[in-house]
Scaffold this active site. Structure first.
Site, PDB file in Angstrom:
ATOM      1  N   ARG A 138       3.503   0.598  -1.639  1.00  0.00           N
ATOM      2  CA  ARG A 138       3.209   1.591  -2.673  1.00  0.00           C
ATOM      3  C   ARG A 138       4.363   1.595  -3.665  1.00  0.00           C
ATOM      4  NH1 ARG A 138      -1.418   1.491  -1.496  1.00  0.00           N
ATOM      5  NH2 ARG A 138      -2.685   3.133  -0.574  1.00  0.00           N
ATOM      6  N   HIS A 171      -2.523  -4.116  -8.522  1.00  0.00           N
ATOM      7  CA  HIS A 171      -2.927  -3.524  -7.233  1.00  0.00           C
ATOM      8  C   HIS A 171      -4.150  -4.249  -6.646  1.00  0.00           C
ATOM      9  CE1 HIS A 171      -2.732   0.362  -4.679  1.00  0.00           C
ATOM     10  NE2 HIS A 171      -3.272  -0.618  -3.973  1.00  0.00           N
TER      11      HIS A 171
HETATM   12  P1  NAP Z   1      -0.433   1.015   9.572  1.00  0.00           P
HETATM   13  O1  NAP Z   1      -1.333   0.195  10.446  1.00  0.00           O
HETATM   14  O2  NAP Z   1      -0.412   2.488   9.690  1.00  0.00           O
HETATM   15  O3  NAP Z   1       1.051   0.459   9.836  1.00  0.00           O
HETATM   16  C1  NAP Z   1       2.171   1.057   9.307  1.00  0.00           C
HETATM   17  C2  NAP Z   1       3.407   0.323   9.825  1.00  0.00           C
HETATM   18  O4  NAP Z   1       4.563   0.877   9.167  1.00  0.00           O
HETATM   19  C3  NAP Z   1       3.615   0.497  11.332  1.00  0.00           C
HETATM   20  O5  NAP Z   1       4.129  -0.691  11.898  1.00  0.00           O
HETATM   21  C4  NAP Z   1       4.670   1.610  11.382  1.00  0.00           C
HETATM   22  O6  NAP Z   1       5.507   1.565  12.525  1.00  0.00           O
HETATM   23  C5  NAP Z   1       5.491   1.287  10.155  1.00  0.00           C
HETATM   24  N1  NAP Z   1       6.214   2.479   9.706  1.00  0.00           N
HETATM   25  C6  NAP Z   1       5.704   3.669   9.279  1.00  0.00           C
HETATM   26  N2  NAP Z   1       6.713   4.525   8.986  1.00  0.00           N
HETATM   27  C7  NAP Z   1       7.855   3.868   9.243  1.00  0.00           C
HETATM   28  C8  NAP Z   1       9.221   4.218   9.162  1.00  0.00           C
HETATM   29  N3  NAP Z   1       9.621   5.446   8.765  1.00  0.00           N
HETATM   30  N4  NAP Z   1      10.143   3.307   9.516  1.00  0.00           N
HETATM   31  C9  NAP Z   1       9.769   2.076   9.941  1.00  0.00           C
HETATM   32  N5  NAP Z   1       8.492   1.671  10.055  1.00  0.00           N
HETATM   33  C10 NAP Z   1       7.545   2.567   9.703  1.00  0.00           C
HETATM   34  O7  NAP Z   1      -0.715   0.694   8.031  1.00  0.00           O
HETATM   35  P2  NAP Z   1      -1.428  -0.600   7.388  1.00  0.00           P
HETATM   36  O8  NAP Z   1      -2.890  -0.516   7.551  1.00  0.00           O
HETATM   37  O9  NAP Z   1      -0.708  -1.816   7.883  1.00  0.00           O
HETATM   38  O10 NAP Z   1      -1.125  -0.374   5.828  1.00  0.00           O
HETATM   39  C11 NAP Z   1       0.207  -0.299   5.364  1.00  0.00           C
HETATM   40  C12 NAP Z   1       0.238   0.082   3.906  1.00  0.00           C
HETATM   41  O11 NAP Z   1      -0.148  -1.019   3.079  1.00  0.00           O
HETATM   42  C13 NAP Z   1      -0.738   1.183   3.495  1.00  0.00           C
HETATM   43  O12 NAP Z   1      -0.270   2.462   3.846  1.00  0.00           O
HETATM   44  C14 NAP Z   1      -0.759   1.000   1.996  1.00  0.00           C
HETATM   45  O13 NAP Z   1       0.319   1.725   1.431  1.00  0.00           O
HETATM   46  C15 NAP Z   1      -0.484  -0.494   1.813  1.00  0.00           C
HETATM   47  N6  NAP Z   1      -1.683  -1.190   1.294  1.00  0.00           N
HETATM   48  C16 NAP Z   1      -1.609  -1.789   0.067  1.00  0.00           C
HETATM   49  C17 NAP Z   1      -2.719  -2.459  -0.449  1.00  0.00           C
HETATM   50  C18 NAP Z   1      -2.653  -3.202  -1.753  1.00  0.00           C
HETATM   51  O14 NAP Z   1      -3.683  -3.674  -2.247  1.00  0.00           O
HETATM   52  N7  NAP Z   1      -1.476  -3.368  -2.342  1.00  0.00           N
HETATM   53  C19 NAP Z   1      -3.905  -2.513   0.300  1.00  0.00           C
HETATM   54  C20 NAP Z   1      -3.930  -1.888   1.535  1.00  0.00           C
HETATM   55  C21 NAP Z   1      -2.824  -1.236   2.034  1.00  0.00           C
HETATM   56  P3  NAP Z   1       4.905   1.758  14.034  1.00  0.00           P
HETATM   57  O15 NAP Z   1       4.150   0.464  14.317  1.00  0.00           O
HETATM   58  O16 NAP Z   1       6.090   1.896  14.858  1.00  0.00           O
HETATM   59  O17 NAP Z   1       4.001   2.950  13.980  1.00  0.00           O
END
Ligand code: NAP
Length: 316
Positions: free
Chosen positions: A231, A279
């Site tokens: 983000r 994006h």
């Molecule tokens: P997710 O499955 O919830 O995974 C989040 C990861 O981040 C987990 O490994 C979590 O650790 C880690 N994390 C969260 N808070 C943290 C912290 N304070 N310190 C260290 N690690 C932390 O999310 P996802 O589905 O992979 O998606 C991730 C993000 O990608 C979304 O929230 C969105 O912002 C972004 N995204 C972007 C696009 C785009 O087109 N650019 C598309 C989709 C998503 P744990 O494993 O220990 O819980």
């Protein structure tokens, strides 16, 4: 009528979502709420599940029977910032393997491009310079991935299969085969000095906002590159520009921004060391996501825990 759909997407895309959701729900009606529809109070009162894709702020008021919200996007930071979303309402984010594969494809594209120095060859070509550059092998290139969730883990695995040395950072130190795991603030400080290409796939939370700031960027080795696909709020843009202008960092690929669309007068557009993307790293495909969302809503209504339930205390 137990289901409704809230979205500011163009009407034809909302209609496509509605049709796919209704099909996946065995023909159950899915109401279209504001801004494209205007259900009457009786219809609103019957709705138990809201499907949301870029809902307008304030959209969650006026659904007295609401029990569950299913996001059709992976990131829920925008939803959680909406004060009209009741604190105790179960909220699930989209977990679609096809979506994570698309993100992995984007990550591989950007990392390979930076690894093979296409940004430098483009700059050379603009000046008609024919100059091969020393090229390290993938096995000599260290790539760091912030976030080992649905997106990060799949992207890290794809990079590892290409032969890169891959380091992964998460809150819990989640282990992914072939990826060196780092956890917590100390882990990040230990990991960053090794990372030549840093890929951000964190969710935006109170703990991660502004994480890519001057201090963290300064920990990267000279000449490192950044790929921000998480983000815009993760990155302190002024700190990135300072690091690029001082030559400490080589190039940044940015897919997400504080303000989207990126305003026409933003200096990022013109910066030679920045690649701007609108994006597009991973875009939800309703054909795969609608059945997943519908099945999750059914799971909730049948009394089971839905997949991808957001932990409000962690903000993701
Ligand atoms: P997710 O499955 O919830 O995974 C989040 C990861 O981040 C987990 O490994 C979590 O650790 C880690 N994390 C969260 N808070 C943290 C912290 N304070 N310190 C260290 N690690 C932390 O999310 P996802 O589905 O992979 O998606 C991730 C993000 O990608 C979304 O929230 C969105 O912002 C972004 N995204 C972007 C696009 C785009 O087109 N650019 C598309 C989709 C998503 P744990 O494993 O220990 O819980």
């Amino acid at each position: 009528m137990r289901f409704a759909l809230l979205s500011r997407l163009p009407y034809r895309r909302v209609l496509a979502w509605q049709e796919l959701l209704q099909g996946a729900l065995g023909g159950a009606d899915v109401l279209v709420g504001p801004p494209h529809g205007d259900p009457d109070p009786a219809e609103r009162a019957a709705v138990e599940v809201l499907f949301v894709a870029d809902a307008a702020p304030g959209s969650f008021a006026g659904w007295p029977g609401l029990r569950f919200v299913q996001s059709l996007w992976a990131g829920v930071d925008g939803l959680l910032a909406d004060p009209s979303l009741p604190q105790d309402l179960p909220l699930a984010r989209m977990k679609d393997p096809a979506f994570a594969d698309e993100m992995a494809e984007s990550v591989v594209t950007h990392v390979l491009s930076l690894h093979r120095q296409l940004h430098r060859y483009r700059a050379q070509a603009a000046l008609r310079i024919w100059q091969p550059l020393p090229q390290p092998r993938a096995a000599e290139r260290v790539v760091g991935v912030l976030g080992m969730g649905e997106m990060g883990a799949r992207a890290a695995s794809a990079l590892q299969r290409l032969g890169f040395v891959v380091l992964g950072w998460s809150r819990s130190g989640r282990s992914v085969p072939g990826v060196e795991a780092y956890a917590g603030p100390d882990g990040l400080a230990a990991m960053l000095p090794r990372v030549e290409i840093l890929v951000n796939l964190l969710p935006l939370t109170e703990a991660t906002r502004g994480i890519l700031d001057r201090t963290r960027l300064a920990l990267l080795p000279p000449g490192a590159c950044l790929v921000n696909l998480g983000r815009g709020g993760h990155l302190v843009t002024a700190d990135l520009l300072a690091a690029l202008d001082e030559g400490r960092l080589d190039h940044a690929v940015l897919d997400v921004f504080d303000v989207e669309p990126l305003p026409g007068d933003d200096p990022l557009w013109e910066h030679g060391a920045v690649s701007v993307l609108p994006h597009v790293a991973a875009v939800t495909d309703p054909r795969t996501a609608a059945p997943i969302a519908a099945a999750n809503a059914r799971r909730f209504l049948e009394g089971h825990e839905p997949d991808g339930l957001v932990r409000r205390e962690l903000g993701y």
